[in-house]
Enzyme design. Structure first.
Site, PDB file in Angstrom:
ATOM      1  N   LYS A 156      -3.444  -4.381  16.567  1.00  0.00           N
ATOM      2  CA  LYS A 156      -4.565  -4.054  15.509  1.00  0.00           C
ATOM      3  C   LYS A 156      -4.368  -4.917  14.209  1.00  0.00           C
ATOM      4  O   LYS A 156      -3.417  -4.227  13.436  1.00  0.00           O
ATOM      5  CB  LYS A 156      -5.585  -2.705  15.173  1.00  0.00           C
ATOM      6  CG  LYS A 156      -6.474  -2.522  16.008  1.00  0.00           C
ATOM      7  CD  LYS A 156      -7.015  -1.103  16.099  1.00  0.00           C
ATOM      8  CE  LYS A 156      -8.144  -1.001  14.962  1.00  0.00           C
ATOM      9  NZ  LYS A 156      -8.705   0.408  14.667  1.00  0.00           N
ATOM     10  N   ILE A 157      -4.938  -5.995  13.879  1.00  0.00           N
ATOM     11  CA  ILE A 157      -4.276  -6.852  12.722  1.00  0.00           C
ATOM     12  C   ILE A 157      -5.530  -6.783  11.653  1.00  0.00           C
ATOM     13  O   ILE A 157      -6.637  -7.492  12.010  1.00  0.00           O
ATOM     14  CB  ILE A 157      -4.011  -8.123  12.926  1.00  0.00           C
ATOM     15  CG1 ILE A 157      -2.751  -8.184  13.942  1.00  0.00           C
ATOM     16  CG2 ILE A 157      -3.694  -8.936  11.731  1.00  0.00           C
ATOM     17  CD1 ILE A 157      -1.463  -7.502  13.524  1.00  0.00           C
TER      18      ILE A 157
END
Ligand code: E4P
Length: 221
Positions: free
Chosen positions: A87-88
């Site tokens: 998850k960025i």
């Protein structure tokens, strides 16, 4: 629409995995903080529970290169069986990290999305998922469902392979309305998952069926 559990609470995940058709688990630093455990402790516990389903783990690094190193390490801990997504958060560095992660063979969920354009840019950068925050949008007098609706429409119109993982829900009605946008998936807290799968009328009906059927159902099995 696929359901994911937006929690790192082991008891909640265990309970849900008994009966709820979950497609995976999502976490973020705030969700992990609520459990009061270090990542080195909780990540292997989550891996055990998630099996071969999706596990979305958020990166904390600020620089793109470090995000890649971080994601590589977490994926290594998660192993081959689990369907790992980095998850960025879509900061400038986050956008830079997306193609780097894809090049390294790591799947990406672009998170902390608040606008349709952010989602489109993340999709163009190569994100596998985008996570628009419905309730946080509703809470700033914006319209979470409308944003998701526009994202879903554009991904369809432009034939983009990126999927929508709608996030941040505080009511069953938000989930209901996001489902009607045709979005691929939603990640939802234990409390809201429980509220949306149950109904007092179901319980009352089952009670009545039990009462009426008890003396009639005499076929052994
Ligand atoms: C999930 O990916 C998001 O981090 C999460 O749904 C945010 O939820 P919140 O707005 O309830 O913190």
């Amino acid at each position: 629409m696929y359901y994911l559990a937006d929690t790192a609470n082991i008891e909640e995940i265990k309970k849900l995995s008994h009966y709820f058709p979950l497609q995976g688990i999502t976490t973020n630093p705030t969700i992990l903080a609520a459990e009061g455990k270090k990542l080195s402790v909780i990540l292997p516990e989550l891996v055990k529970l998630v099996g071969d389903k999706m596990l979305h783990v958020q990166m904390i690094s600020e620089k793109a290169e470090r995000m890649v190193d971080e994601a590589k390490k977490y994926r290594e801990i998660c192993g081959e069986k689990c369907d790992f997504y980095a998850k960025i958060p879509i900061t400038e560095e986050g956008f830079r990290a997306i193609p780097m992660l894809k090049k390294a063979g790591i799947k990406v969920t672009a998170t902390a999305i608040f606008t349709h354009q952010q989602a489109l840019v993340a999709a163009r950068a190569g994100a596998n998922f985008v996570a628009p925050y419905v309730n946080r949008l509703d809470n700033i007098s914006s319209h979470g469902i409308e944003v998701v609706n526009h994202i879903v429409k554009s991904f369809t119109d432009f034939k983009l392979p990126t999927k929508v993982l709608a996030a941040s829900f505080k009511t069953v009605d938000q989930v209901h309305r996001v489902t009607l946008t045709g979005c691929y998936s939603a990640t939802i807290s234990y409390e809201i998952l429980e509220r949306l799968r149950s109904h007092p009328m179901t319980d009352a009906s089952v009670d009545a069926f039990q009462k009426d059927g008890k003396k009639l159902y005499d076929i052994p099995f």
